[in-house]
Write an enzyme that holds these catalytic residues in place. Structure first.
Site, PDB file in Angstrom:
ATOM      1  N   ASP A 170       6.422  -4.985   5.257  1.00 34.99           N
ATOM      2  CA  ASP A 170       7.431  -3.916   5.170  1.00 34.99           C
ATOM      3  C   ASP A 170       7.640  -3.265   6.534  1.00 34.99           C
ATOM      4  OD1 ASP A 170       9.097  -2.847   3.295  1.00 34.99           O
ATOM      5  OD2 ASP A 170       7.550  -1.693   2.249  1.00 34.99           O
ATOM      6  N   GLU A 188      15.181  -1.445  -6.697  1.00 35.20           N
ATOM      7  CA  GLU A 188      14.215  -0.439  -7.164  1.00 35.20           C
ATOM      8  C   GLU A 188      14.923   0.724  -7.858  1.00 35.20           C
ATOM      9  OE1 GLU A 188      11.200   0.871  -4.386  1.00 35.20           O
ATOM     10  OE2 GLU A 188      10.444   2.346  -5.820  1.00 35.20           O
ATOM     11  N   ASP A 240       4.963  -0.459   2.466  1.00 30.39           N
ATOM     12  CA  ASP A 240       4.606   0.817   3.091  1.00 30.39           C
ATOM     13  C   ASP A 240       4.143   1.833   2.042  1.00 30.39           C
ATOM     14  OD1 ASP A 240       7.067   1.365   1.987  1.00 30.39           O
ATOM     15  OD2 ASP A 240       7.935   2.258   3.800  1.00 30.39           O
ATOM     16  N   SER A 241       4.145   1.408   0.755  1.00 33.91           N
ATOM     17  CA  SER A 241       3.545   2.227  -0.301  1.00 33.91           C
ATOM     18  C   SER A 241       2.078   2.491  -0.011  1.00 33.91           C
ATOM     19  CB  SER A 241       3.681   1.531  -1.664  1.00 33.91           C
ATOM     20  OG  SER A 241       3.230   0.196  -1.585  1.00 33.91           O
ATOM     21  N   GLU A 280      14.502  -1.286   3.946  1.00 35.75           N
ATOM     22  CA  GLU A 280      15.307  -0.549   2.967  1.00 35.75           C
ATOM     23  C   GLU A 280      16.679  -0.229   3.555  1.00 35.75           C
ATOM     24  OE1 GLU A 280      13.159   2.974   1.763  1.00 35.75           O
ATOM     25  OE2 GLU A 280      11.382   1.820   1.209  1.00 35.75           O
ATOM     26  N   LYS A 329      10.635  -6.944   5.172  1.00 33.87           N
ATOM     27  CA  LYS A 329      11.529  -6.263   4.228  1.00 33.87           C
ATOM     28  C   LYS A 329      11.951  -4.945   4.831  1.00 33.87           C
ATOM     29  CE  LYS A 329       9.964  -4.053   0.363  1.00 33.87           C
ATOM     30  NZ  LYS A 329      10.384  -2.671   0.633  1.00 33.87           N
TER      31      LYS A 329
HETATM   32  O1  KIV Z   1       6.308  -0.348  -0.356  1.00 36.14           O
HETATM   33  C1  KIV Z   1       6.324  -0.981  -1.424  1.00 36.14           C
HETATM   34  O2  KIV Z   1       5.284  -1.225  -2.062  1.00 36.14           O
HETATM   35  C2  KIV Z   1       7.619  -1.445  -1.918  1.00 36.14           C
HETATM   36  C3  KIV Z   1       7.670  -1.984  -3.309  1.00 36.14           C
HETATM   37  C4  KIV Z   1       7.474  -0.906  -4.278  1.00 36.14           C
HETATM   38  C5  KIV Z   1       8.899  -2.760  -3.565  1.00 36.14           C
HETATM   39  O3  KIV Z   1       8.577  -1.367  -1.224  1.00 36.14           O
END
Ligand code: KIV
Length: 261
Positions: free
Chosen positions: A81, A179, A42-43, A112, A110
């Site tokens: 994500d 992280e 989600d970056s 968090e 994934k």
């Molecule tokens: O969103 C993302 O790119 C991430 C990585 C930095 C691990 O969660």
């Protein structure tokens, strides 16, 4: 050969796991087979959509980008994500995780969260969906925490991180992203777990490393965290190329006779 959970887990204590983000088919195709894991993180909210944090991206956008990456990736292990707000309670979490598996070809999702998310993680895994955990500095919490804060700086915090890692392993995640965790704490967590850890800003002892591709290749230079290493000056190269193209157009050096019908 297609990377699987088994491939990744077998690397623990033997060979480092390599991972990078990708957000579209173009870059998915370039990175495919070069890294073990491609994360549709989600970056993308920051590096591609210009938001100041990751909160604005929704599950529909994450699925859209993950589908694009999956179309191009044949060998690497694709992880999608879960966006902020898409796994706040068990019902929503299962619904959105199932959507990810049904609508994309991602091998895993994934999300968090530590102890506060263990129940949700377990219920998603019980539905037959592979989950990668993510603890330490969690960008989805940065706004409420008042910024990006390095974790594990004191004994209490280090203890909590270890409990979270163990609880996630117990819940069934196949790997955990660590992280922004102090190196010595990330090392301890990595040694303590049976499953692999993938570090970002958490030191060299994690079982693998991940970077956001636009950071690593110098396309996102608004802010350079200490852990980012530039492997390319992408922005400068592209600026040179675009200037060269516009010069050629303006001076009629492009297109040539050979480039015309
Ligand atoms: O969103 C993302 O790119 C991430 C990585 C930095 C691990 O969660």
């Amino acid at each position: 050969m297609k990377v699987t959970i088994n491939t990744l887990q077998k690397k623990k204590n033997i060979e480092k796991i390599t991972a990078i983000t990708a957000y579209d088919a173009l870059f998915g195709r370039i990175f495919d087979g070069e890294v073990d894991v491609i994360l549709v993180g989600d970056s993308l909210a920051q590096s591609f959509c210009g938001f100041s944090d990751t909160l604005a991206i929704g599950i529909d956008e994450m699925i859209y980008h993950t589908k694009a990456v999956c179309r191009a990736v044949k060998q690497s292990f694709v992880v999608g994500d879960m966006s902020f707000g898409s796994y706040q309670n068990q019902r929503e979490a299962i619904k959105n995780a199932v959507r990810f598996y049904k609508e994309t070809n991602a091998s895993a999702i994934k999300l968090e969260g530590g102890l506060n998310r263990v129940g949700i993680v377990k219920s998603i895994i019980d539905e037959g969906i592979a989950v990668m955990g993510h603890i330490g500095l969690m960008p989805q919490f940065a706004r409420s925490e008042g910024g990006y804060k390095i974790k594990g700086k004191n004994e209490l915090d280090a203890q909590r991180l270890m409990e979270e890692a163990l609880a996630l392993q117990e819940a069934g995640v196949f790997a955990i992203v660590l992280e922004g965790i102090k190196q010595e704490v990330a090392t301890q967590i990595t040694q303590m777990l049976k499953i692999p850890t993938i570090g970002i800003g958490s030191g060299v002892d994690c079982d693998g490393q991940i970077l956001v591709w636009s950071d690593a290749f110098g396309f996102f230079k608004d802010f350079k965290p200490k852990f980012v290493r530039y492997y390319l000056d992408g922005e400068e190269l592209l600026k040179k190329a675009i200037r060269s193209y516009t010069d050629d157009v303006k001076t009629k050096r492009f297109p040539s006779i050979d480039e015309s019908y």
